[in-house]
Every structure is written in structure tokens, then in C-alpha cells.
Scaffold this active site. Structure first.
Site, short mmCIF file in Angstrom:
data_model
loop_
_atom_site.label_atom_id
_atom_site.label_comp_id
_atom_site.label_asym_id
_atom_site.label_seq_id
_atom_site.Cartn_x
_atom_site.Cartn_y
_atom_site.Cartn_z
N GLY A 282 4.75 -3.83 -9.99
CA GLY A 282 4.31 -2.54 -9.44
C GLY A 282 5.40 -1.94 -8.57
O GLY A 282 5.77 -0.75 -8.74
N ASP B 80 2.22 -14.46 -8.34
CA ASP B 80 1.43 -14.38 -9.59
C ASP B 80 2.28 -14.73 -10.82
O ASP B 80 1.73 -15.03 -11.88
CB ASP B 80 0.86 -12.96 -9.76
CG ASP B 80 0.08 -12.50 -8.55
OD1 ASP B 80 -0.35 -13.36 -7.77
OD2 ASP B 80 -0.08 -11.28 -8.38
N GLY C 142 -3.61 -14.94 -7.96
CA GLY C 142 -2.91 -14.76 -9.23
C GLY C 142 -3.13 -13.40 -9.86
O GLY C 142 -2.59 -13.10 -10.91
N GLN D 40 -1.45 -19.39 0.20
CA GLN D 40 -0.55 -19.55 -0.96
C GLN D 40 0.72 -18.72 -0.84
O GLN D 40 1.69 -18.93 -1.55
CB GLN D 40 -1.28 -19.12 -2.25
CG GLN D 40 -2.39 -20.07 -2.61
CD GLN D 40 -3.43 -19.41 -3.51
OE1 GLN D 40 -3.40 -19.57 -4.72
NE2 GLN D 40 -4.35 -18.67 -2.92
N LYS E 260 0.85 -1.20 0.00
CA LYS E 260 0.00 0.00 0.00
C LYS E 260 0.88 1.25 0.00
O LYS E 260 2.01 1.22 0.46
CB LYS E 260 -0.86 0.05 1.27
CG LYS E 260 -1.68 -1.19 1.55
CD LYS E 260 -3.01 -1.14 0.83
CE LYS E 260 -3.79 -2.43 0.90
NZ LYS E 260 -3.12 -3.61 0.34
N GLY E 261 0.31 2.35 -0.48
CA GLY E 261 0.98 3.64 -0.31
C GLY E 261 2.02 3.94 -1.37
O GLY E 261 3.22 3.86 -1.10
O1 F6P Z 1 0.07 -10.10 -5.92
C1 F6P Z 1 0.05 -11.10 -4.97
C2 F6P Z 1 -1.34 -11.32 -4.42
O2 F6P Z 1 -1.28 -12.38 -3.49
C3 F6P Z 1 -2.42 -11.55 -5.46
O3 F6P Z 1 -2.39 -12.86 -5.98
C4 F6P Z 1 -3.65 -11.21 -4.65
O4 F6P Z 1 -4.72 -10.80 -5.48
C5 F6P Z 1 -3.18 -10.06 -3.81
O5 F6P Z 1 -1.77 -10.15 -3.72
C6 F6P Z 1 -3.75 -10.04 -2.42
O6 F6P Z 1 -3.28 -8.90 -1.77
P1 F6P Z 1 -3.53 -8.59 -0.23
O7 F6P Z 1 -2.47 -9.33 0.55
O8 F6P Z 1 -3.40 -7.11 -0.13
O9 F6P Z 1 -4.90 -9.10 0.14
#
Ligand code: F6P
Length: 359
Positions: A118, A142, A185, A285, A79-80
């Protein structure tokens, strides 16, 4: 031997298995082979924004037992954006100069940034603006960073999803059910496709291949007619409804994908009469002990990143290509987002195995 250097390392974006193994490899190589100092920056770029900058010196004894440990001892955040950082009063502020000043205050000669596309894009922008000597290491479950064939964390995530499918087979067969596994993913279907094939799924739905419920139901019926009265479906979280709607969990400022497994279960039950159950694998995962392949990749990438710094080959990312570690300009790696190509070998493999992809 190159001059003595002080290098920083940070983990950015979502955590995954293998990050600590990279921190270990970088520290071993930098300290043992070059006699450099290594500083672990805490909580991604947030550590460089803090005053004083939040960083911990890393030595060999400290990192020795990190090889298998999940998560990241440095902490991370997805974030951020520092160029539009959300402040507590709701305002978005450009905090990039604070990060650059943090790098300078720590007197770093180079920075290793471990992140997905990103994070690497943000780090590169900061590096260009502030003269930061950046080397990138790709990580993401991913597996969608361009150019590199593998990113850290992907293999462990596939192993976890495969094990889940292995377990679901028993309940599916015992109860004559359709068991649906929803996996992560983001916009890429790599986890679903790889785990689906490895786990012997009967249906795999990924965002790159449009599906029809009718085709899925026909496949279930075809199996039933052959006496296979159960089926396993793996669906990637970014698959949309048949009408093209993206499903999200709850109402949050950021997009949290989720719900497609439940949607498919309802549709399949309604249209085929099959009894369905859904398992959402979620953050399991990303966690746990990293697979041997992720440990190997993390070790190879960590050492290669230190070698890039020794050669002062900055603005490059280490990559896995054709059975070896190479390096590519970060700009090239983040330019091409790597989704599943519908002509991919594994898509053909799935089709050849009679797995329904919904199209
Ligand atoms: O990019 C990695 C990932 O695990 C994606 O597969 C998933 O959509 C997202 O991050 C989940 O993010 P958060 O941990 O912010 O819920």
C-alpha cells in the site's frame, strides 16, 4: 565515484522489527561508501507535508546502535492517503503537491521509501507525479509484497508467534485443552502457516483455505481417541466465520481485524465439548528486538537500495530472490499481491505432517 548526493529515507505503514536496521544500513553505506548526506523524514509522508518539512540529518554515530532496536526512530503512519487526506473538518483533500514540494524544499536527489504494498503504491504515484527519484524497500510482517520472497519484519513476527505456540503447548497439555492462537497477517496466512509448522500446531486456519468447523472438531476427536487430549490451533486474523463474515474489533472508521479466535473457540466448545482458551497475539508480533534474519535482510536491502541510487536505477524496489538481493520495478512488485498459494510447499508440508487445515 558518483556525484555527492543528498538522499531522504522514510518508513511508511505499520511499524515492524528491522526498520531501524535498514535506516542504519542505508546511513552507513551512503555516508561511508559514497560520502552522501542522509536525511531521515519523520512520520512517513507527513514529514514532507509539514512546513518546514520535518527531517533529521542522520550520521553514523546516531545510527550505530539501531541494529536490534524495534519500531522506527523516524516514526510512521498507516493512515492518511495523501491523495485523499482526511482533514479535521471531515473533508478529503489531495495533498500530494505538498509532499512533492517538501521533497523539493529538502533539495533531495533521491528518496528511499520503506513500506508494504500500500505504501509503495502511494509513494510510486507521488514519485511519478512529482519527479521523485524513488527506491523502495519491502517491509511487512504480513510478507505479502509481490515478487520478493521476504519482507523485513516477517521473520521476527514468525519467531514471536512460534514462541507463543511453544508456551501454549504446556498449558494445553496440562489442562487437556484446545488452545487457539490468533495471529496477524491481514489477507495473507503466511505468519499462521510458518509459525504453525515451526511451533508444532495441530490445526492451522488461513484465509486462503476455506474450512469447516466439523473438520476441525473431527481432528480434535481423532487426537483425543489416540490419547492426545489437547490441541493447538493457529488462526490468521482474516479468516472468516463459516458463513463468510469478516470479524472486526469494535466500530472504527478503518477495518481492524479480530475476533476469529473467540468465534472458533465458541464453535469448537459447542460442537466438540472440548475446553478452549484463546490468545490474541496482536501487536507483540511487530515489536521487540529484530531476529538475526531480519537484521541480515535489513542490512542487505539497505546497502542494495543505496547502490540502486548510485546507479540511478529509480522506480525499483530491492527484493530477495533465490538467495540474493535483486531489484524489480516497483510497478511489478505492487501488481501481484502475494497470498499463500494453496499448492505452496508449506501447505503440502503441513498436510504431510497431519496438521488439519480445516478443509
Ligand atoms: O500490515 C501489518 C499489520 O500488522 C496487519 O497484520 C494488521 O492487520 C494491521 O497491520 C494492524 O494495523 P494497526 O497497527 O493499524 O492496528
Amino acid at each position: 565515484m558518483p556525484e555527492r548526493k543528498r538522499i531522504g529515507i522514510l518508513t511508511s505503514g505499520g511499524d515492524c522489527a528491522g526498520l531501524n536496521a535498514v535506516i542504519r544500513a542505508v546511513t552507513h553505506c551512503a555516508v561511508d561508501s559514497y560520502g552522501w548526506e542522509v536525511l531521515g523524514i519523520c512520520k512517513a509522508t507527513h514529514g514532507l507535508m509539514s512546513r518546514p518539512p520535518e527531517a533529521i540529518p542522520l550520521d553514523i554515530t546516531q545510527v550505530d546502535r539501531l541494529l536490534t532496536m524495534g519500531g522506527t526512530i523516524l516514526g510512521t503512519t498507516n493512515k492518511g492517503d495523501p491523495f485523499a487526506f482526511p482533514m479535521s473538518n471531515g473533508e478529503l483533500r489531495d495533498r500530494s503537491q505538498e509532499i512533492i514540494a517538501g521533497y523539493q524544499q529538502l533539495d533531495l536527489d533521491a528518496l528511499i521509501g520503506i513500506g508494504g504494498d500500500g505504501s509503495l503504491a502511494i509513494l510510486r504515484k507521488l514519485a511519478q507525479q512529482g519527479g521523485i527519484n524513488l527506491v523502495g524497500i519491502p517491509k511487512t510482517i504480513d510478507n505479502d509484497v509481490g515478487i520478493t520472497e521476504r519482507s523485513i519484519g516477517f521473520d521476527t513476527a514468525v519467531n514471536i508467534a512460534t514462541e507463543a505456540i511453544d508456551r501454549l503447548h504446556f498449558t494445553a497439555a496440562s489442562h487437556s485443552r484446545v488452545m487457539i492462537l490468533e495471529v496477524m497477517g491481514r489477507d495473507a496466512g503466511h505468519i499462521a502457516l510458518n509459525a504453525g509448522i515451526a511451533g508444532g500446531a495441530n490445526m492451522i486456519m488461513i484465509p486462503e483455505i476455506p474450512y469447516k468447523i466439523e473438520n476441525i472438531c473431527d481432528h480434535i476427536k481423532k487426537r483425543q481417541a489416540r490419547g492426545q487430549d489437547y490441541s493447538i490451533a493457529v488462526v490468521s486474523e482474516a479468516v472468516c466465520t463459516e458463513a463468510g463474515e469478516v470479524l472486526e474489533q469494535g466500530h472504527f472508521a478503518d477495518c481492524r481485524l479480530g475476533g476469529i479466535g473467540q468465534y472458533l473457540a465458541e464453535q469448537i466448545t459447542q460442537k466438540s465439548g472440548a475446553e478452549t482458551r484463546v490468545t490474541v497475539l496482536g501487536h507483540t508480533q511487530r515489536g521487540g528486538i529484530s531476529s538475526p534474519l531480519d537484521r541480515i535482510l535489513a542490512s542487505a536491502f539497505g546497502v542494495a537500495a543505496v547502490e540502486l541510487i548510485a546507479q540511478e536505477k529509480y522506480d525499483h524496489m530491492v527484493a530477495w530472490h533465490d538467495r540474493q538481493v535483486t531489484s524489480v520495478p516497483i510497478a511489478d512488485a505492487i501488481k501481484d499481491y502475494r497470498a499463500v498459494n494453496p499448492e505452496d510447499t508449506l501447505v503440502k508440508t503441513a498436510r504431510g505432517l497431519g496438521i488439519c487445515l480445516g478443509d
